[in-house]
Design a protein around this motif. Structure first.
Motif, PDB file in Angstrom:
ATOM      1  N   ARG A 177       0.797  -1.223   0.000  1.00  0.00           N
ATOM      2  CA  ARG A 177       0.000   0.000   0.000  1.00  0.00           C
ATOM      3  C   ARG A 177       0.829   1.272   0.000  1.00  0.00           C
ATOM      4  NH1 ARG A 177      -3.015  -4.051   1.042  1.00  0.00           N
ATOM      5  NH2 ARG A 177      -5.273  -3.975   1.041  1.00  0.00           N
ATOM      6  N   ASP A 178       2.141   1.137  -0.103  1.00  0.00           N
ATOM      7  CA  ASP A 178       3.022   2.311  -0.193  1.00  0.00           C
ATOM      8  C   ASP A 178       3.083   2.761  -1.649  1.00  0.00           C
ATOM      9  OD1 ASP A 178       5.135   4.131  -0.376  1.00  0.00           O
ATOM     10  OD2 ASP A 178       6.416   3.017   1.016  1.00  0.00           O
ATOM     11  N   GLY A 179       2.506   3.923  -1.941  1.00  0.00           N
ATOM     12  CA  GLY A 179       2.453   4.445  -3.302  1.00  0.00           C
ATOM     13  C   GLY A 179       3.805   4.737  -3.907  1.00  0.00           C
ATOM     14  N   ASN A 180       4.855   4.862  -3.082  1.00  0.00           N
ATOM     15  CA  ASN A 180       6.212   5.071  -3.606  1.00  0.00           C
ATOM     16  C   ASN A 180       6.819   3.769  -4.106  1.00  0.00           C
ATOM     17  OD1 ASN A 180       6.322   7.882  -3.006  1.00  0.00           O
ATOM     18  ND2 ASN A 180       6.597   7.339  -0.849  1.00  0.00           N
ATOM     19  N   ILE A 181       6.354   2.665  -3.562  1.00  0.00           N
ATOM     20  CA  ILE A 181       6.859   1.343  -3.960  1.00  0.00           C
ATOM     21  C   ILE A 181       5.958   0.717  -5.014  1.00  0.00           C
ATOM     22  CG2 ILE A 181       7.282  -1.010  -3.107  1.00  0.00           C
ATOM     23  CD1 ILE A 181       8.031   0.290  -0.414  1.00  0.00           C
ATOM     24  N   ARG A 199       2.987   1.823  -7.492  1.00  0.00           N
ATOM     25  CA  ARG A 199       2.239   2.941  -8.079  1.00  0.00           C
ATOM     26  C   ARG A 199       0.729   2.709  -8.050  1.00  0.00           C
ATOM     27  NH1 ARG A 199       0.591   4.764 -13.107  1.00  0.00           N
ATOM     28  NH2 ARG A 199       1.303   2.906 -14.189  1.00  0.00           N
ATOM     29  N   SER A 200       0.303   1.471  -8.216  1.00  0.00           N
ATOM     30  CA  SER A 200      -1.135   1.195  -8.244  1.00  0.00           C
ATOM     31  C   SER A 200      -1.789   1.387  -6.872  1.00  0.00           C
ATOM     32  CB  SER A 200      -1.411  -0.212  -8.777  1.00  0.00           C
ATOM     33  OG  SER A 200      -0.964  -1.187  -7.869  1.00  0.00           O
ATOM     34  N   ALA A 201      -1.001   1.510  -5.809  1.00  0.00           N
ATOM     35  CA  ALA A 201      -1.556   1.786  -4.482  1.00  0.00           C
ATOM     36  C   ALA A 201      -2.181   3.178  -4.435  1.00  0.00           C
ATOM     37  CB  ALA A 201      -0.478   1.655  -3.411  1.00  0.00           C
ATOM     38  N   ASN A 202      -1.834   4.042  -5.380  1.00  0.00           N
ATOM     39  CA  ASN A 202      -2.398   5.394  -5.439  1.00  0.00           C
ATOM     40  C   ASN A 202      -3.719   5.448  -6.196  1.00  0.00           C
ATOM     41  OD1 ASN A 202      -0.103   6.527  -4.125  1.00  0.00           O
ATOM     42  ND2 ASN A 202       1.001   6.417  -6.055  1.00  0.00           N
ATOM     43  N   PHE A 203      -4.118   4.348  -6.839  1.00  0.00           N
ATOM     44  CA  PHE A 203      -5.335   4.348  -7.651  1.00  0.00           C
ATOM     45  C   PHE A 203      -6.573   4.337  -6.763  1.00  0.00           C
ATOM     46  CE2 PHE A 203      -3.106   1.744 -11.246  1.00  0.00           C
ATOM     47  CZ  PHE A 203      -2.193   2.775 -11.419  1.00  0.00           C
ATOM     48  N   LYS A 204      -7.540   5.144  -7.141  1.00  0.00           N
ATOM     49  CA  LYS A 204      -8.815   5.215  -6.421  1.00  0.00           C
ATOM     50  C   LYS A 204      -9.961   5.019  -7.398  1.00  0.00           C
ATOM     51  CE  LYS A 204      -6.803   6.713  -2.610  1.00  0.00           C
ATOM     52  NZ  LYS A 204      -6.222   5.699  -1.812  1.00  0.00           N
ATOM     53  N   ILE A 205     -10.962   4.273  -6.967  1.00  0.00           N
ATOM     54  CA  ILE A 205     -12.197   4.111  -7.742  1.00  0.00           C
ATOM     55  C   ILE A 205     -13.126   5.225  -7.272  1.00  0.00           C
ATOM     56  CG2 ILE A 205     -14.116   2.577  -8.292  1.00  0.00           C
ATOM     57  CD1 ILE A 205     -12.205   0.285  -7.143  1.00  0.00           C
ATOM     58  N   ILE A 206     -13.555   6.073  -8.197  1.00  0.00           N
ATOM     59  CA  ILE A 206     -14.423   7.193  -7.822  1.00  0.00           C
ATOM     60  C   ILE A 206     -15.872   6.861  -8.149  1.00  0.00           C
ATOM     61  CG2 ILE A 206     -13.961   8.436  -9.966  1.00  0.00           C
ATOM     62  CD1 ILE A 206     -14.219  11.035  -8.227  1.00  0.00           C
ATOM     63  N   MET A 207     -16.706   6.954  -7.129  1.00  0.00           N
ATOM     64  CA  MET A 207     -18.128   6.643  -7.259  1.00  0.00           C
ATOM     65  C   MET A 207     -18.895   7.894  -7.692  1.00  0.00           C
ATOM     66  SD  MET A 207     -17.876   3.512  -6.565  1.00  0.00           S
ATOM     67  CE  MET A 207     -19.566   2.994  -6.509  1.00  0.00           C
ATOM     68  N   PRO A 208     -20.106   7.723  -8.237  1.00  0.00           N
ATOM     69  CA  PRO A 208     -20.886   8.879  -8.693  1.00  0.00           C
ATOM     70  C   PRO A 208     -21.130   9.933  -7.608  1.00  0.00           C
ATOM     71  CG  PRO A 208     -21.869   6.862  -9.503  1.00  0.00           C
ATOM     72  CD  PRO A 208     -20.775   6.461  -8.551  1.00  0.00           C
ATOM     73  N   ASN A 209     -21.201   9.503  -6.347  1.00  0.00           N
ATOM     74  CA  ASN A 209     -21.428  10.468  -5.267  1.00  0.00           C
ATOM     75  C   ASN A 209     -20.131  11.129  -4.788  1.00  0.00           C
ATOM     76  OD1 ASN A 209     -20.143   8.509  -3.742  1.00  0.00           O
ATOM     77  ND2 ASN A 209     -21.886   8.088  -2.410  1.00  0.00           N
ATOM     78  N   GLY A 210     -19.005  10.788  -5.429  1.00  0.00           N
ATOM     79  CA  GLY A 210     -17.724  11.397  -5.088  1.00  0.00           C
ATOM     80  C   GLY A 210     -16.894  10.604  -4.100  1.00  0.00           C
ATOM     81  N   SER A 211     -17.474   9.572  -3.484  1.00  0.00           N
ATOM     82  CA  SER A 211     -16.682   8.770  -2.550  1.00  0.00           C
ATOM     83  C   SER A 211     -15.632   7.964  -3.314  1.00  0.00           C
ATOM     84  CB  SER A 211     -17.583   7.858  -1.712  1.00  0.00           C
ATOM     85  OG  SER A 211     -18.296   6.975  -2.536  1.00  0.00           O
ATOM     86  N   LEU A 212     -14.542   7.677  -2.641  1.00  0.00           N
ATOM     87  CA  LEU A 212     -13.416   6.980  -3.253  1.00  0.00           C
ATOM     88  C   LEU A 212     -13.154   5.650  -2.553  1.00  0.00           C
ATOM     89  CD1 LEU A 212     -10.913   9.995  -3.482  1.00  0.00           C
ATOM     90  CD2 LEU A 212     -12.273   9.043  -5.344  1.00  0.00           C
ATOM     91  N   VAL A 245      -5.172  10.757 -15.206  1.00  0.00           N
ATOM     92  CA  VAL A 245      -3.941  11.429 -14.752  1.00  0.00           C
ATOM     93  C   VAL A 245      -3.954  11.722 -13.256  1.00  0.00           C
ATOM     94  CG1 VAL A 245      -3.386  12.423 -16.999  1.00  0.00           C
ATOM     95  CG2 VAL A 245      -4.824  13.703 -15.408  1.00  0.00           C
ATOM     96  N   ASN A 246      -5.135  11.694 -12.641  1.00  0.00           N
ATOM     97  CA  ASN A 246      -5.258  11.910 -11.195  1.00  0.00           C
ATOM     98  C   ASN A 246      -5.303  10.594 -10.423  1.00  0.00           C
ATOM     99  OD1 ASN A 246      -5.434  14.780 -11.465  1.00  0.00           O
ATOM    100  ND2 ASN A 246      -7.542  14.509 -12.162  1.00  0.00           N
ATOM    101  N   ASN A 247      -4.949   9.500 -11.092  1.00  0.00           N
ATOM    102  CA  ASN A 247      -4.963   8.159 -10.500  1.00  0.00           C
ATOM    103  C   ASN A 247      -6.364   7.706 -10.105  1.00  0.00           C
ATOM    104  OD1 ASN A 247      -2.249   7.413 -10.739  1.00  0.00           O
ATOM    105  ND2 ASN A 247      -1.714   8.648  -8.956  1.00  0.00           N
ATOM    106  N   GLN A 248      -7.375   8.215 -10.793  1.00  0.00           N
ATOM    107  CA  GLN A 248      -8.751   7.839 -10.491  1.00  0.00           C
ATOM    108  C   GLN A 248      -9.305   6.937 -11.594  1.00  0.00           C
ATOM    109  OE1 GLN A 248     -10.910  11.480  -9.789  1.00  0.00           O
ATOM    110  NE2 GLN A 248     -10.048  11.702  -7.744  1.00  0.00           N
ATOM    111  N   ILE A 249     -10.066   5.953 -11.151  1.00  0.00           N
ATOM    112  CA  ILE A 249     -10.760   5.031 -12.049  1.00  0.00           C
ATOM    113  C   ILE A 249     -12.229   5.440 -11.996  1.00  0.00           C
ATOM    114  CG2 ILE A 249     -11.390   2.616 -12.445  1.00  0.00           C
ATOM    115  CD1 ILE A 249      -8.742   1.953 -10.810  1.00  0.00           C
ATOM    116  N   ASN A 250     -12.745   5.952 -13.102  1.00  0.00           N
ATOM    117  CA  ASN A 250     -14.133   6.431 -13.059  1.00  0.00           C
ATOM    118  C   ASN A 250     -15.105   5.254 -13.060  1.00  0.00           C
ATOM    119  OD1 ASN A 250     -15.068   5.780 -15.766  1.00  0.00           O
ATOM    120  ND2 ASN A 250     -13.802   7.463 -16.497  1.00  0.00           N
TER     121      ASN A 250
END
Length: 146
Positions: A76-80, A82-95, A130-135
């Motif tokens: 879960r260390d984003g420096n080690i 990179r995919s640890a920084n990815f977030k799934i963004i829900m329609p209500n804005g929660s991640l 580019v913001n590491n978000q998965i829509n």
């Protein structure tokens, strides 16, 4: 075309031959208008072995090249990882954290005797923005569909 037999020359398309003749100064890999792959050429690629339609191609590749298994990284260390920084963004804005999701789903996949490790979702199964978000559309149509 990808065999490394020194006697196995291939005939390139006329477009490729013209391009190579006009842009490559060293003509060592050519003989009588045919070409040979150079010894120093390497292909680096990834392959999802769960795609059953690739089985014949997969076995051909395995005969010709060395393989290295790279396990799914749950660090879960984003420096080690990179995919640890990815977030799934829900329609209500929660991640939701991508690593948390794939870890839980992959545990279920591995425990299903009809699926197993070969069907697990990897770190880069979905390409985030580019913001590491998965829509939500990517998530539904790529991940949930799979």
């Amino acid at each position: 075309m990808l065999d490394r037999d020194p006697k196995y020359y291939i005939t390139p398309s006329s477009e490729l031959r013209t391009y190579l003749e006009n842009n490559i100064s060293i003509q060592r890999g050519f003989k009588e208008g045919k070409m040979l792959l150079p010894d120093n050429l390497s292909f680096l690629a990834t392959m999802n072995t769960s795609d059953q339609s690739l089985f014949p191609m997969d076995s051909a590749f395995k005969r010709r090249w060395e393989w290295e298994y790279i396990p799914i990284n749950y660090n879960r260390d984003g420096n080690i990882n990179r995919s640890a920084n990815f977030k799934i963004i829900m329609p209500n804005g929660s991640l939701f954290n991508w690593i948390d999701f794939i870890e839980k789903v992959n545990q279920k996949i591995q425990n299903n005797r009809n699926l197993g490790m070969d069907k697990c979702i990897g770190n880069y199964f979905v390409k985030p923005d580019v913001n590491n978000q998965i829509n939500i559309d990517q998530f539904i149509y790529k991940v949930l569909f799979y």
